[in-house]
Design a protein around this motif. Structure first.
Motif, PDB file in Angstrom:
ATOM      1  N   PRO A  18       0.932  -1.230   0.153  1.00 16.53           N
ATOM      2  CA  PRO A  18      -0.017   0.089   0.054  1.00 16.53           C
ATOM      3  C   PRO A  18       0.919   1.314   0.032  1.00 16.53           C
ATOM      4  O   PRO A  18       0.338   2.446  -0.811  1.00 16.53           O
ATOM      5  CB  PRO A  18      -0.973  -0.210   1.268  1.00 16.53           C
ATOM      6  CG  PRO A  18      -0.849  -1.381   1.650  1.00 16.53           C
ATOM      7  CD  PRO A  18       0.343  -2.208   1.137  1.00 16.53           C
ATOM      8  N   GLU A  19       1.994   1.211   0.860  1.00 17.98           N
ATOM      9  CA  GLU A  19       2.829   2.424   0.824  1.00 17.98           C
ATOM     10  C   GLU A  19       3.425   2.756  -0.478  1.00 17.98           C
ATOM     11  O   GLU A  19       3.354   3.927  -1.003  1.00 17.98           O
ATOM     12  CB  GLU A  19       3.828   2.186   1.874  1.00 17.98           C
ATOM     13  CG  GLU A  19       4.867   3.318   2.015  1.00 17.98           C
ATOM     14  CD  GLU A  19       5.769   3.515   3.225  1.00 17.98           C
ATOM     15  OE1 GLU A  19       6.890   3.523   2.971  1.00 17.98           O
ATOM     16  OE2 GLU A  19       5.540   2.396   4.184  1.00 17.98           O
ATOM     17  N   ASP A  22       0.618   3.877  -3.239  1.00 22.10           N
ATOM     18  CA  ASP A  22       0.248   5.427  -2.753  1.00 22.10           C
ATOM     19  C   ASP A  22       1.384   6.365  -3.442  1.00 22.10           C
ATOM     20  O   ASP A  22       1.125   7.444  -4.074  1.00 22.10           O
ATOM     21  CB  ASP A  22       0.261   5.576  -1.326  1.00 22.10           C
ATOM     22  CG  ASP A  22      -1.261   5.102  -0.645  1.00 22.10           C
ATOM     23  OD1 ASP A  22      -1.876   4.814  -1.565  1.00 22.10           O
ATOM     24  OD2 ASP A  22      -1.229   5.040   0.463  1.00 22.10           O
ATOM     25  N   GLU A  26       0.583   8.932  -6.380  1.00 22.52           N
ATOM     26  CA  GLU A  26       1.112  10.421  -5.961  1.00 22.52           C
ATOM     27  C   GLU A  26       2.282  10.834  -7.046  1.00 22.52           C
ATOM     28  O   GLU A  26       1.942  12.049  -7.588  1.00 22.52           O
ATOM     29  CB  GLU A  26       1.636  10.447  -4.632  1.00 22.52           C
ATOM     30  CG  GLU A  26       0.633  10.433  -3.811  1.00 22.52           C
ATOM     31  CD  GLU A  26       1.278  10.197  -2.114  1.00 22.52           C
ATOM     32  OE1 GLU A  26       2.564  10.479  -2.035  1.00 22.52           O
ATOM     33  OE2 GLU A  26       0.537   9.944  -1.234  1.00 22.52           O
ATOM     34  N   GLU A  69      -6.975   4.874 -12.086  1.00 24.07           N
ATOM     35  CA  GLU A  69      -6.959   4.758 -10.399  1.00 24.07           C
ATOM     36  C   GLU A  69      -6.753   6.519  -9.965  1.00 24.07           C
ATOM     37  O   GLU A  69      -7.209   6.781  -9.172  1.00 24.07           O
ATOM     38  CB  GLU A  69      -5.861   4.145 -10.113  1.00 24.07           C
ATOM     39  CG  GLU A  69      -5.569   3.923  -8.578  1.00 24.07           C
ATOM     40  CD  GLU A  69      -5.350   2.696  -8.169  1.00 24.07           C
ATOM     41  OE1 GLU A  69      -4.843   2.690  -6.997  1.00 24.07           O
ATOM     42  OE2 GLU A  69      -5.285   1.605  -8.707  1.00 24.07           O
ATOM     43  N   ARG A  73      -9.243   8.299  -7.659  1.00 27.93           N
ATOM     44  CA  ARG A  73      -8.736   8.819  -6.369  1.00 27.93           C
ATOM     45  C   ARG A  73      -9.147  10.159  -6.033  1.00 27.93           C
ATOM     46  O   ARG A  73      -9.266  10.864  -4.891  1.00 27.93           O
ATOM     47  CB  ARG A  73      -7.115   8.663  -6.069  1.00 27.93           C
ATOM     48  CG  ARG A  73      -6.545   9.047  -5.036  1.00 27.93           C
ATOM     49  CD  ARG A  73      -5.106   8.906  -4.994  1.00 27.93           C
ATOM     50  NE  ARG A  73      -4.249   9.325  -3.629  1.00 27.93           N
ATOM     51  CZ  ARG A  73      -3.225   8.955  -3.452  1.00 27.93           C
ATOM     52  NH1 ARG A  73      -2.476   8.180  -4.229  1.00 27.93           N
ATOM     53  NH2 ARG A  73      -2.693   9.538  -2.361  1.00 27.93           N
TER      54      ARG A  73
END
Length: 198
Positions: A18-19, A22, A26, A69, A73
């Motif tokens: 997940p990190e 992300d 980003e 995605e 988001r």
């Protein structure tokens, strides 16, 4: 070794970290902001996120899948529950138009639709996304059925497609400033039909 570099190295494997995921999303958002859709590439995202291209492609099989995605988001569109189907659908469309108009999401989605015309992977990613959105919008129709506003045999998916086609036409023609009265009139045609009453 810096924290960002270490984070990039945790991403090895088929299961998403997940990190790291992300950080990649980003980075994709940052590349879009800085270079726009025309300058967006998996290579640029990989450099920005300090992640390997194979990792990105393992989690997102195409550029379009990653962009969807990013789009999801960013998307914050309220689905009203007013107790009236016309007001629900018109409110949803108004919120969607405002979101597309006031954020970068409209440009992202417009570009994805354009790319899907010539790229099979983009078309597949867009079709998969649209299927989920069709069900989500259809929930408003199902709520109206439960209230007795809509006939039980109405196909909620078809109604969702009609609403989506109205929205997409406005997005693709950059007519996102439609006023509430015009949106309500279009929704009224969908909800009440166009047949002459006797």
């Amino acid at each position: 070794m810096g924290e960002t570099a270490a984070r990039g190295r945790k991403s090895i494997g088929a299961k998403r970290n997940p990190e790291s995921a992300d950080a990649i999303v980003e980075a994709a958002e940052a590349v879009l902001r800085e270079a726009g859709y025309a300058g967006f590439s998996i290579e640029a995202v990989a450099r920005r996120a300090r992640a390997g291209k194979p990792t990105i492609y393992r989690w997102w099989p195409s550029k379009a899948a990653l962009l969807i995605e990013v789009y999801q988001r960013q998307k914050r569109v309220e689905m009203p529950d007013t107790g009236n189907i016309e007001d629900d659908l018109a409110g949803f469309l108004g919120n969607l138009f405002a979101h597309w108009r006031d954020t970068s999401s409209g440009n992202i989605f417009r570009s994805l639709v354009a790319e899907a015309q010539s790229d099979e992977t983009a078309a597949a990613a867009l079709a998969e996304y649209s299927k989920g959105r069709r069900g989500h919008t259809g929930l408003m129709i199902e709520r109206a059925k439960a209230r007795g506003e809509v006939a039980p045999d109405v196909d909620a998916g078809i109604v969702a497609d009609l609403i989506a086609s109205y929205a997409w036409r406005h997005l693709l023609s950059n007519r996102l400033d439609e006023d509430d009265a015009a949106i309500h009139e279009a929704v009224r045609y969908v909800v009440r039909g166009i047949a002459r009453t006797t």
